[in-house]
Write an enzyme that holds these catalytic residues in place. Structure first.
Site, mmCIF file in Angstrom:
data_model
loop_
_atom_site.group_PDB
_atom_site.id
_atom_site.type_symbol
_atom_site.label_atom_id
_atom_site.label_comp_id
_atom_site.label_asym_id
_atom_site.label_seq_id
_atom_site.Cartn_x
_atom_site.Cartn_y
_atom_site.Cartn_z
ATOM 1 N N HIS A 166 -13.985 9.604 -17.450
ATOM 2 C CA HIS A 166 -15.420 9.825 -17.211
ATOM 3 C C HIS A 166 -15.672 10.401 -15.816
ATOM 4 O O HIS A 166 -16.744 10.192 -15.238
ATOM 5 C CB HIS A 166 -16.215 8.524 -17.378
ATOM 6 C CG HIS A 166 -15.889 7.788 -18.646
ATOM 7 N ND1 HIS A 166 -16.544 8.012 -19.831
ATOM 8 C CD2 HIS A 166 -14.927 6.860 -18.922
ATOM 9 C CE1 HIS A 166 -16.034 7.236 -20.781
ATOM 10 N NE2 HIS A 166 -15.035 6.541 -20.250
ATOM 11 N N SER A 287 -19.150 34.938 0.260
ATOM 12 C CA SER A 287 -20.482 35.255 -0.242
ATOM 13 C C SER A 287 -21.050 36.383 0.602
ATOM 14 O O SER A 287 -20.767 36.475 1.802
ATOM 15 C CB SER A 287 -21.369 34.019 -0.119
ATOM 16 O OG SER A 287 -22.729 34.405 -0.072
#
Ligand code: ARG
Length: 470
Positions: A166, A287
């Protein structure tokens, strides 16, 4: 075959005599496949050569015709390889382009090549030849990727990291063990490809349009010359079956799904909040606006590209689902998905291999710190109590309470003094601390398939042995 009414209407390709008007321009564009199926040219020529030789051996063609055809086909192969071949959409597909050129080069013998065959068994043969070598190349790439994974796993046979369920810290594992999980997936992928190759490697040629041919043919001979393991057993099925392409697509989809899962982990692990690995600069991009960014573009793209391969699988299934026997033009739509898979899978496997072979640096300290944060050895404490005679369900409850207490104290279980641990069970003794360490936890899982370093090394040896040296 000559068309007196429309000598230049583009129907001179090979089936013109039946028609009284030229093919509509849009129809020609819509139905032509040469822009993509020219990738089958080499396979097409190889299969034509085998077909011609067989027709020579069965005396359907004269030795002179066969010699002329072989010469013509080699010339054409050379032209294609040198980029000198003129492809024409008017000639619809790779088969008619090559045949037309053959006739231009050698005349009548070229027109005899199509004796006893049809484009239907021809294209099925070509696609199988093409896919066979694609599968072999992909299998070799998987092998390289596995070797890289095993090398990295060996380096990290003892490196401790948290194992997750999980996406919550569950139990400590070794990084090597975690990497071996992907090797297990890739090993199944390789098996699936090998299975699928068996069904690819059967010869459709001889089925002609759908019913077989009245000429004396020797299919075994053609199969042998082309390296097929056997013959497609039913002519109707042979020209219409694309199961082999679908199986390939399914195997490819699974490979991409596995690589996508691995990529997802790399994206997470390389995120500074995890900080488990650092991807080398050459695998990252920046970026254009945020100067601080270092983006894991490669794994993200692998993840993203899995979608196209899943789509290709669905496209192939859908191409087939409504087709009555035998060949239908729908089948022409089988090629682009297959090519797209090959074009996606090859580079994806190569770049993942490079990444794993030298582009990942593990931060063992960060991994270890994360493993000691989430009560990862709680199960070990429960197992300890079980060994002292407590039923597992009761032990589970005792440990849950101990964890709750440790959490309120902002400490790990291993940091609680013996006295406070003993408040939860008087059976706990000084020897518990060995069990509560990360090393003790992984070392105790020492059965085959377990995460203990010695088992990781054994699994690596076994995987290497199964891979052979190549
Ligand atoms: N270009 C066709 C294909 O890809 C070749 C077979 C054509 N056969 C036919 N009957 N029209 O499927």
């Amino acid at each position: 075959m000559s068309n007196k009414q429309h000598p230049d209407d583009g129907r001179s390709s090979g089936w013109s005599g039946r028609f009284s008007e030229p093919v509509d321009e849009l129809v020609k564009l819509y139905t032509a496949s040469v822009d993509f199926d020219r990738r089958l040219a080499q396979a097409d020529i190889e299969a034509s050569r085998a077909h011609a030789r067989m027709l020579g051996a069965t005396k359907v063609l004269s030795p002179e015709d066969v010699a002329a055809i072989e010469r013509g086909l080699s010339t054409i192969l050379g032209e294609i390889e040198r980029g000198e071949f003129t492809w024409s959409r008017d000639l619809e597909d790779v088969h008619l382009n090559i045949e037309k050129r053959l006739v231009a080069l050698i005349g009548d013998p070229g027109k005899r090549l199509h004796t006893g065959r049809s484009r239907n068994d021809q294209v099925a043969t070509d696609l199988r030849l093409y896919l066979r070598s694609a599968v072999d190349a992909i299998a070799a790439s998987i092998k390289r990727l596995r070797h890289a994974l095993l090398d990295l796993a060996e380096k990290h046979a003892e490196t401790i990291m948290p194992g997750f369920t999980h996406l919550q810290v569950a139990q400590p594992v070794t990084f090597g063990h975690h990497l071996l999980a992907y090797d297990a997936m890739l090993s199944r992928d390789a098996q699936r490809l090998a299975e699928c190759r068996k069904r690819i490697n059967l010869l459709p040629l001889g089925s002609a349009a759908l019913a077989g041919t009245s000429f004396a043919i020797d299919r075994e001979r053609v199969a042998q010359e082309l390296g097929f393991d056997g013959l497609c057993s039913n002519s109707l099925d042979a020209v219409s079956d694309r199961d082999f392409a679908i199986e390939f697509a399914a195997a490819a989809a699974l490979i991409m799904m596995h690589l996508s899962r691995f990529s997802e982990e790399l994206v997470l692990w390389s995120n500074p909040r995890f900080g488990f690995v650092r991807l080398a600069d050459r695998f990252c991009t920046g970026s254009s606006i945020m100067p601080q960014k270092r983006n894991p573009d490669v794994p993200e793209l692998v993840r993203g590209k899995s979608g196209r391969v899943f789509g290709d699988l669905i496209a192939l299934l859908t191409v087939m689902k409504g087709q009555p026997l035998a060949y239908n033009k729908d089948n022409q739509e089988d090629k682009e998905p297959v090519f797209d898979i090959v074009d996606t899978l090859g580079p994806t496997l190569a770049i993942m291999t490079d990444l794993i072979a030298g582009g990942i640096e593990a931060d063992a300290a960060r991994m270890r710190a994360a493993a000691s944060e989430g009560f990862a050895t709680a199960t070990d404490l429960a197992d300890y109590l079980v060994r002292k005679g407590v039923p597992f369900r009761d032990a589970h409850e005792v440990v849950a309470q101990a964890v709750r207490h440790a959490e309120s104290e902002h400490r790990d279980l291993s940091e609680l003094p013996l006295a406070s641990l003993q408040r939860f069970s008087s059976l706990i003794g000084e020897d518990v601390y060995v069990v509560l360490t990360l090393e003790g936890s992984v070392a105790s899982r020492a059965h085959p398939g377990g995460t203990a370093p010695e088992q990781v090394r054994a699994a690596i040896r076994a995987a290497r042995a199964s891979l052979g040296s190549g």
